[in-house]
Design an enzyme around this catalytic site. Structure first.
Site, PDB file in Angstrom:
ATOM      1  N   LYS A   1      -9.060   6.631  -4.552  1.00  0.00           N
ATOM      2  CA  LYS A   1      -8.480   7.774  -4.581  1.00  0.00           C
ATOM      3  C   LYS A   1      -8.580   8.925  -5.682  1.00  0.00           C
ATOM      4  O   LYS A   1      -8.560   9.236  -7.003  1.00  0.00           O
ATOM      5  CB  LYS A   1      -6.898   7.304  -5.322  1.00  0.00           C
ATOM      6  CG  LYS A   1      -5.342   7.659  -5.144  1.00  0.00           C
ATOM      7  CD  LYS A   1      -4.603   6.830  -5.875  1.00  0.00           C
ATOM      8  CE  LYS A   1      -2.628   7.181  -5.358  1.00  0.00           C
ATOM      9  NZ  LYS A   1      -1.639   6.276  -5.993  1.00  0.00           N
TER      10      LYS A   1
ATOM     11  N   GLU B   1      -2.286  -0.947  -1.617  1.00  0.00           N
ATOM     12  CA  GLU B   1      -2.756  -0.750  -3.009  1.00  0.00           C
ATOM     13  C   GLU B   1      -2.481  -1.753  -3.495  1.00  0.00           C
ATOM     14  O   GLU B   1      -1.493  -2.261  -4.133  1.00  0.00           O
ATOM     15  CB  GLU B   1      -2.402   0.023  -3.451  1.00  0.00           C
ATOM     16  CG  GLU B   1      -2.667   1.747  -4.397  1.00  0.00           C
ATOM     17  CD  GLU B   1      -1.578   2.487  -4.823  1.00  0.00           C
ATOM     18  OE1 GLU B   1      -0.250   2.468  -5.104  1.00  0.00           O
ATOM     19  OE2 GLU B   1      -1.866   3.440  -5.272  1.00  0.00           O
TER      20      GLU B   1
ATOM     21  N   CYS C   1      -1.634   5.223  -0.708  1.00  0.00           N
ATOM     22  CA  CYS C   1      -0.142   6.545  -1.661  1.00  0.00           C
ATOM     23  C   CYS C   1       0.241   7.427  -1.995  1.00  0.00           C
ATOM     24  O   CYS C   1      -0.274   7.692  -0.756  1.00  0.00           O
ATOM     25  CB  CYS C   1      -0.318   5.042  -2.116  1.00  0.00           C
ATOM     26  SG  CYS C   1       1.672   4.567  -3.568  1.00  0.00           S
TER      27      CYS C   1
HETATM   28  N1  LIG Z   1       1.836   4.103  -6.065  1.00  0.00           N
HETATM   29  C1  LIG Z   1       1.544   5.548  -5.676  1.00  0.00           C
HETATM   30  O1  LIG Z   1       0.429   6.311  -5.612  1.00  0.00           O
HETATM   31  C2  LIG Z   1       3.405   6.216  -5.930  1.00  0.00           C
HETATM   32  C3  LIG Z   1       3.286   7.223  -4.766  1.00  0.00           C
HETATM   33  C4  LIG Z   1       5.274   7.879  -5.204  1.00  0.00           C
HETATM   34  O2  LIG Z   1       5.813   6.724  -5.393  1.00  0.00           O
HETATM   35  C5  LIG Z   1       5.347   8.639  -4.146  1.00  0.00           C
HETATM   36  O3  LIG Z   1       4.517   9.520  -3.642  1.00  0.00           O
HETATM   37  O4  LIG Z   1       6.638   8.714  -4.596  1.00  0.00           O
END
Ligand SMILES: NC(=O)CCC(=O)C(=O)O
Length: 263
Positions: free
Chosen positions: A112, A41, A147
Site C-alpha cells: 500500500k 484489507e 483502502c
Molecule cells: N484503512 C484505511 O486506509 C482507512 C481509510 C479511511 O478511513 C479513509 O480514507 O477515510
C-alpha cells in the site's frame, strides 16, 4: 466474468487462526461460482487494530500466504487475498496485498502506497510501498490499490497508464465515512473508464464500526452490485469488454492534457 467479494466481519472475538481457517473455507466455497474472489484489507487483524500489527505481522510467505495459495488452487480461482501486515526481514512492516492464480502461484504483491492515520496508526507503524502493480488475467488487467489509496486519483491514473482496466481495492473503511467510500469508488470508475471492485469489512474492531457496503462499479459509473452492512458474499457478473467500448465511444481519456504519459 463473475467475481465474489467476501465482505468479512472482522470482530475481536474471533482469533486470527480461526478467521484464517474460516476465510479459506469461504474461498473454497467459491469453486465453480466465481473466477475472481476478493477479500478485504488487513482481515487477520483489522485495519484499525494498530496494536495488533506487529504481533500478527508475517513474512510474505507466512501462514496467510500458505492458506490462501492453497485455497485459490483448491477452488481454481484467481484470488485477491486482501492484505496482510507483512514483516520485511530487512525493513519495516508493510500493508501488503497478495494475488494468487488459480494454480496457487503468487501472481502479484502490492505494498500500500498511501498509509492511513496522519501522525499515528498505519502511517507511523508501516512503511510505504513505492510501486504500482497490475496483474494480467485472461480477460482483463487488474490494477491494485488498498483502502485509503482510493482518495488519491493520481495512483489510479498511473495504473491506467500501466494498462489497468479493473481496479481491485481491498479496504477496512469505517462507517463514519461511508458516503466518501461510495462517492470515491464511483469517481475512480468514471474518470478512468474502468471497473472498480471494492471489498470492505463488516463488524467492529478497535472500537471502529466498519462500513461494509462493498461495491462494484462499471466504467460508466453505474453501481452493478452493493453489499449491505454485515458479513456477506457479494457476487457480480461483469463484462471486461465494456472498458474498451466505453473508452472508444466516449474517448475522454484521449483528451488528457496535464500529466499525460508520453509513449
Ligand atoms: N484503512 C484505511 O486506509 C482507512 C481509510 C479511511 O478511513 C479513509 O480514507 O477515510
Amino acid at each position: 466474468m463473475r467475481a465474489s467479494l467476501i465482505q468479512l466481519a472482522v470482530d475481536e472475538g474471533e482469533s486470527v487462526e480461526s478467521r484464517r481457517a474460516r476465510v479459506a473455507s469461504l474461498v473454497r466455497e467459491q469453486a465453480g461460482a466465481a473466477e475472481l474472489v476478493v477479500l478485504p484489507e488487513l482481515w487477520t487483524t483489522g485495519a484499525f487494530a494498530y496494536e495488533a500489527f506487529a504481533a500478527e505481522a508475517e513474512p510474505l510467505e507466512g501462514p496467510t500466504y500458505e492458506a490462501m495459495a492453497k485455497a485459490a488452487s483448491d477452488a481454481g480461482v484467481w484470488l485477491h487475498a486482501g492484505s496482510i501486515p507483512e514483516r520485511d526481514p530487512d525493513g519495516p512492516l508493510y500493508n501488503t496485498s497478495l494475488v494468487f492464480s488459480p494454480s496457487g502461484e503468487l501472481a502479484a504483491a502490492y505494498r500500500k502506497i498511501h498509509r492511513f492515520g496522519f501522525d499515528k496508526g498505519e502511517a507511523v507503524l508501516m512503511g510505504a510501498g513505492e510501486e504500482l502493480v497490475t496483474v494480467r488475467l485472461p480477460d482483463t488487467t487488474l490494477g491494485l490499490g488498498t483502502c485509503y489509496d482510493l482518495r488519491f486519483p493520481e495512483l489510479f491514473r498511473g495504473l491506467v497508464d500501466a494498462g489497468a482496466e479493473t481496479f481491485v481495492l481491498p479496504a477496512g473503511w469505517p462507517e463514519r465515512r461511508r458516503a466518501h467510500w461510495t462517492l470515491l469508488a464511483r469517481a475512480r470508475a468514471v474518470e478512468n473508464q474502468a471497473f472498480v471492485l471494492a471489498c470492505g469489512t463488516a463488524g467492529t474492531h478497535a472500537g471502529v464500526p466498519q462500513a461494509g457496503h462493498s461495491i462494484v462499479v462499471d466504467p460508466w459509473g453505474e453501481v452493478l452490485a452493493e453489499a449491505g452492512h454485515g458479513e456477506e458474499i457479494l457476487r457480480v457478473d461483469f463484462d471486461p469488454a465494456k472498458v474498451a467500448t466505453t473508452r472508444e465511444q466516449f474517448p475522454a481519456l484521449k483528451d488528457r492534457v496535464l500529466g499525460k504519459r508520453t509513449p
